[in-house]
Design a protein around this motif. Structure first.
Motif, PDB file in Angstrom:
ATOM      1  N   PRO A  32       0.837  -1.209   0.000  1.00  0.00           N
ATOM      2  CA  PRO A  32       0.000   0.000   0.000  1.00  0.00           C
ATOM      3  C   PRO A  32       0.865   1.250   0.000  1.00  0.00           C
ATOM      4  CG  PRO A  32       0.002  -1.050   2.170  1.00  0.00           C
ATOM      5  CD  PRO A  32       0.708  -1.995   1.248  1.00  0.00           C
ATOM      6  N   LEU A  33       0.552   2.188  -0.862  1.00  0.00           N
ATOM      7  CA  LEU A  33       1.288   3.442  -0.947  1.00  0.00           C
ATOM      8  C   LEU A  33       0.475   4.568  -0.316  1.00  0.00           C
ATOM      9  CD1 LEU A  33       2.556   3.179  -4.654  1.00  0.00           C
ATOM     10  CD2 LEU A  33       3.645   2.327  -2.572  1.00  0.00           C
ATOM     11  N   GLU A  34       1.115   5.709  -0.126  1.00  0.00           N
ATOM     12  CA  GLU A  34       0.392   6.883   0.353  1.00  0.00           C
ATOM     13  C   GLU A  34      -0.595   7.304  -0.733  1.00  0.00           C
ATOM     14  OE1 GLU A  34       0.816   7.739   3.372  1.00  0.00           O
ATOM     15  OE2 GLU A  34       2.560   6.442   3.668  1.00  0.00           O
ATOM     16  N   LEU A  53       1.241  11.094  -8.480  1.00  0.00           N
ATOM     17  CA  LEU A  53       2.487  11.816  -8.716  1.00  0.00           C
ATOM     18  C   LEU A  53       3.014  11.607 -10.125  1.00  0.00           C
ATOM     19  CD1 LEU A  53       4.579  11.414  -5.427  1.00  0.00           C
ATOM     20  CD2 LEU A  53       3.486  13.470  -6.324  1.00  0.00           C
ATOM     21  N   CYS A  54       2.975  10.350 -10.578  1.00  0.00           N
ATOM     22  CA  CYS A  54       3.499  10.004 -11.896  1.00  0.00           C
ATOM     23  C   CYS A  54       2.373   9.409 -12.733  1.00  0.00           C
ATOM     24  CB  CYS A  54       4.650   9.013 -11.783  1.00  0.00           C
ATOM     25  SG  CYS A  54       6.031   9.605 -10.753  1.00  0.00           S
ATOM     26  N   SER A  55       2.648   9.218 -13.986  1.00  0.00           N
ATOM     27  CA  SER A  55       1.614   8.684 -14.885  1.00  0.00           C
ATOM     28  C   SER A  55       1.673   7.167 -14.983  1.00  0.00           C
ATOM     29  CB  SER A  55       1.768   9.287 -16.286  1.00  0.00           C
ATOM     30  OG  SER A  55       3.026   8.931 -16.827  1.00  0.00           O
ATOM     31  N   TRP A  56       2.455   6.517 -14.097  1.00  0.00           N
ATOM     32  CA  TRP A  56       2.548   5.060 -14.148  1.00  0.00           C
ATOM     33  C   TRP A  56       1.209   4.411 -13.817  1.00  0.00           C
ATOM     34  CZ3 TRP A  56       7.074   4.406 -16.218  1.00  0.00           C
ATOM     35  CH2 TRP A  56       8.166   5.184 -15.831  1.00  0.00           C
ATOM     36  N   THR A  85       8.521   6.786  -8.284  1.00  0.00           N
ATOM     37  CA  THR A  85       7.425   7.417  -7.545  1.00  0.00           C
ATOM     38  C   THR A  85       7.845   7.778  -6.129  1.00  0.00           C
ATOM     39  OG1 THR A  85       5.775   6.208  -8.840  1.00  0.00           O
ATOM     40  CG2 THR A  85       5.072   7.084  -6.715  1.00  0.00           C
ATOM     41  N   VAL A  86       8.533   6.866  -5.443  1.00  0.00           N
ATOM     42  CA  VAL A  86       8.965   7.126  -4.067  1.00  0.00           C
ATOM     43  C   VAL A  86      10.025   8.222  -4.042  1.00  0.00           C
ATOM     44  CG1 VAL A  86       9.991   6.122  -1.991  1.00  0.00           C
ATOM     45  CG2 VAL A  86       8.394   4.783  -3.357  1.00  0.00           C
ATOM     46  N   ARG A  87      10.933   8.218  -5.005  1.00  0.00           N
ATOM     47  CA  ARG A  87      11.942   9.276  -5.074  1.00  0.00           C
ATOM     48  C   ARG A  87      11.271  10.643  -5.221  1.00  0.00           C
ATOM     49  NH1 ARG A  87      16.149   6.357  -9.311  1.00  0.00           N
ATOM     50  NH2 ARG A  87      17.569   5.416  -7.739  1.00  0.00           N
ATOM     51  N   LEU A  88      10.271  10.729  -6.091  1.00  0.00           N
ATOM     52  CA  LEU A  88       9.600  12.007  -6.309  1.00  0.00           C
ATOM     53  C   LEU A  88       8.811  12.426  -5.080  1.00  0.00           C
ATOM     54  CD1 LEU A  88       9.092  14.229  -8.383  1.00  0.00           C
ATOM     55  CD2 LEU A  88       7.092  12.960  -9.173  1.00  0.00           C
ATOM     56  N   TRP A  89       8.210  11.470  -4.407  1.00  0.00           N
ATOM     57  CA  TRP A  89       7.436  11.779  -3.202  1.00  0.00           C
ATOM     58  C   TRP A  89       8.323  12.318  -2.088  1.00  0.00           C
ATOM     59  CZ3 TRP A  89       6.433   9.777   1.858  1.00  0.00           C
ATOM     60  CH2 TRP A  89       5.194  10.184   2.413  1.00  0.00           C
ATOM     61  N   ALA A  90       9.592  11.924  -2.102  1.00  0.00           N
ATOM     62  CA  ALA A  90      10.541  12.386  -1.084  1.00  0.00           C
ATOM     63  C   ALA A  90      11.059  13.790  -1.355  1.00  0.00           C
ATOM     64  CB  ALA A  90      11.716  11.410  -1.001  1.00  0.00           C
ATOM     65  N   LEU A 104      14.205  14.463 -14.160  1.00  0.00           N
ATOM     66  CA  LEU A 104      15.315  13.704 -13.580  1.00  0.00           C
ATOM     67  C   LEU A 104      14.824  12.382 -12.986  1.00  0.00           C
ATOM     68  CD1 LEU A 104      17.334  16.538 -11.773  1.00  0.00           C
ATOM     69  CD2 LEU A 104      17.871  15.383 -13.934  1.00  0.00           C
ATOM     70  N   VAL A 105      13.637  12.411 -12.425  1.00  0.00           N
ATOM     71  CA  VAL A 105      13.055  11.180 -11.886  1.00  0.00           C
ATOM     72  C   VAL A 105      12.870  10.159 -13.003  1.00  0.00           C
ATOM     73  CG1 VAL A 105      10.973  10.184 -10.863  1.00  0.00           C
ATOM     74  CG2 VAL A 105      11.927  12.294  -9.935  1.00  0.00           C
ATOM     75  N   TYR A 106      12.371  10.603 -14.152  1.00  0.00           N
ATOM     76  CA  TYR A 106      12.145   9.682 -15.271  1.00  0.00           C
ATOM     77  C   TYR A 106      13.447   9.221 -15.922  1.00  0.00           C
ATOM     78  CZ  TYR A 106       7.120  10.425 -15.161  1.00  0.00           C
ATOM     79  OH  TYR A 106       5.805  10.449 -14.786  1.00  0.00           O
ATOM     80  N   SER A 107      14.547   9.902 -15.594  1.00  0.00           N
ATOM     81  CA  SER A 107      15.829   9.470 -16.154  1.00  0.00           C
ATOM     82  C   SER A 107      16.333   8.204 -15.476  1.00  0.00           C
ATOM     83  CB  SER A 107      16.873  10.579 -16.001  1.00  0.00           C
ATOM     84  OG  SER A 107      17.307  10.681 -14.645  1.00  0.00           O
ATOM     85  N   GLY A 108      15.815   7.949 -14.284  1.00  0.00           N
ATOM     86  CA  GLY A 108      16.233   6.760 -13.556  1.00  0.00           C
ATOM     87  C   GLY A 108      17.421   6.979 -12.651  1.00  0.00           C
TER      88      GLY A 108
END
Length: 499
Positions: free
Chosen positions: A310-312, A318-321, A341-346, A358-362
């Motif tokens: 379960p996620l927040e 946040l993302c289009s995934w 997703t977790v990186r962006l949420w942080a 940058l998040v989508y760059s991996g």
């Protein structure tokens, strides 16, 4: 002896229909359709009855051909039964799967007068798919997603049965074939035994071809997204890549299919096999829950398995995934989509849009951000595990106890079991009205229930192991970052929003 005679009769029946493992000949050379490339054998630890190589077989060889006339489809069954065809036309709202289920029960209703009787005699009397699970076995899955999948399968089967009941009454099927139990059996036969054909969504039942046991796709077709990570791409490019990847994977996974030019279902060796080795068939890429839902088994080592946590609530937007891409892999690593997703949420909310590319760059955004993301994942996995009734270790012990009981009828005294296991065992016995009975003399129904209970335990055990692996992975990443002197990412000034 009787079973051997029935099997011999079936193989001769199949040969008469033109089914052959000698692809170069158009007519059978013996009273059996097998013997040149394949033979039936038993593999107790690898799927039970299956097909073995009768000789050394090379990858890509055509090893079995089943002509169109030997395929059981709703269309072929209606062509051979005018009454069925007329009655089905009165119910245009039924799905192709419902029609095939009714047509299958209609052939069972005919008994020995059915053309397909030699084939139908070899169908299992019951299955272990999720729809066959009782209330206890469903709750034994423990994880909400799995419980809901089982409940949904049961509700769907009951709804489809009610919709098809009028048609089955019109066909004047025997009372025992009008029941929900009979419908679940027919649905299980279709779910676990049919093969894809382009002209019917329900698929076809393929005599002899359905003796092949399952082999999961290899690492080259697993769900791991490591190859994608680290590559920069836009959302549009990602969708194009995903579509192309899915298409390529679909072709790679097919080692059997209907071929129009020879009007036959053809099976090819997916790798080299030595004489006596079990020849396997890949049905496609499935998680263990999907295997359990559609086929009634799961794999100990399934590279395609996934664990969802379960996620927040705001994470999903946040993302289009798509949600099904947000999972943890069997080795404990988060999928590319979940990690992103977790990186962006942080990231502080006001900075998310500017750092989305940058998040989508991996790539990592910063050491602080990466540690925060890993800590959140590890904590979420731990929290998810802590609220479950049993641990992975306890599940492993319970499986050993049940295996021992089935093998030598020796059951550990309840007083000697850990409390959670003793509680679950008592609950199982109570649900099956076994508390006042001799547990060492079990009915076939009770034994089947134990098998399904074990499947539920095995599934949740694998799920918990994935979450444990994720905790280990996150801890290793955090320790590596903390102990590293590399400051490559320190120039990005993002601060974690949680500890």
């Amino acid at each position: 002896m009787e079973e051997a005679l029935n099997l011999k009769s079936f193989l001769q029946w199949a040969a008469d229909l033109g089914i052959s493992d000698t692809p170069l000949t158009s007519t059978p050379q013996s009273d059996s359709c097998l013997g040149h490339s394949l033979f039936l054998s038993n593999f107790p630890d690898a799927g039970g009855r299956g097909l073995a190589a009768a000789r050394d077989i090379r990858k890509g060889e055509l090893i079995l051909k089943v002509p169109n006339g030997a395929l059981m489809t709703s269309q072929s069954l209606m062509i051979s039964d005018e009454v069925l065809s007329i009655v089905v036309k009165k119910h245009p709202s039924l799905s192709s799967t419902q029609i095939l289920a009714v047509a299958l029960l209609n052939e069972v209703n005919k008994g020995k007068s059915s053309r397909w009787w030699p084939y139908l005699k070899h169908f299992p009397r019951s299955y272990d798919t999720l729809v066959d699970f009782g209330k206890f076995e469903i709750q034994a899955l423990q994880i909400d997603d799995a419980i809901w999948a089982a409940q949904k399968a049961s509700l769907k089967a009951e709804a489809e049965w009610k919709e098809a009941s009028v048609l089955m009454h019109d066909l004047k099927l025997k009372p025992q074939l009008l029941t929900l139990k009979a419908w679940v059996w027919a649905s299980g036969s279709i779910s676990s035994r049919t093969m894809h054909i382009s002209w019917d969504e329900a698929g076809c039942l393929c005599p002899v071809g359905d003796f092949f046991n399952y082999a999961a796709p290899g690492e080259e077709t697993s769900n791991s997204e490591d190859q994608v990570a680290g590559k920069a791409f836009s959302l549009q490019e990602d969708r194009m890549l995903k579509s192309a990847t899915d298409l390529a994977a679909a072709h790679r996974l097919i080692d059997a299919g209907y071929e129009e030019d020879v009007s036959s279902y053809c099976f090819y060796a997916r790798r080299n096999y030595q004489k006596g080795e079990q020849v396997l068939l890949s049905y496609g890429t499935y998680t263990n829950l999907e295997l359990l839902q559609h086929y009634g088994f799961l794999l100990t080592d399934n590279l395609n398995d996934k664990a969802f946590i379960p996620l927040e609530p705001d994470m999903y937007s946040l993302c289009s995934w798509e949600n099904e891409l947000l999972y943890i892999q069997p080795d404990g690593k988060p999928s590319f989509a979940l990690l992103s997703t977790v990186r962006l949420w942080a990231v502080p909310q006001k900075k998310r849009r500017s750092l989305l590319h940058l998040v989508y760059s991996g790539n990592r955004l910063s050491t602080h951000n990466e540690v925060a993301a890993m800590r959140w994942l590890a904590k979420k996995c731990r929290t998810t595990l802590d609220i479950l009734p049993t641990t992975a270790e306890e599940d492993g012990k319970l499986l050993i106890i049940l295996d021992k009981f089935q093998d030598i009828h020796q059951l550990v005294e309840i007083e000697e079991m850990p409390p959670p296991l003793a509680s679950e065992l008592c609950a199982f016995m109570e649900s099956k009205d076994m508390l006042s009975e001799d547990i060492y003399v079990l009915s076939s129904v009770a034994r089947r229930s134990i098998e399904r209970w074990k499947l539920a335990i095995q599934w949740r055990h694998h799920y918990k192991k994935i979450l444990c692996n994720c905790i280990i992975h996150c801890t290793e990443v955090i320790n590596e970052i903390i102990s590293s002197k590399d400051s490559e990412y320190e120039e990005i000034f993002i601060k974690p929003i949680f500890k």
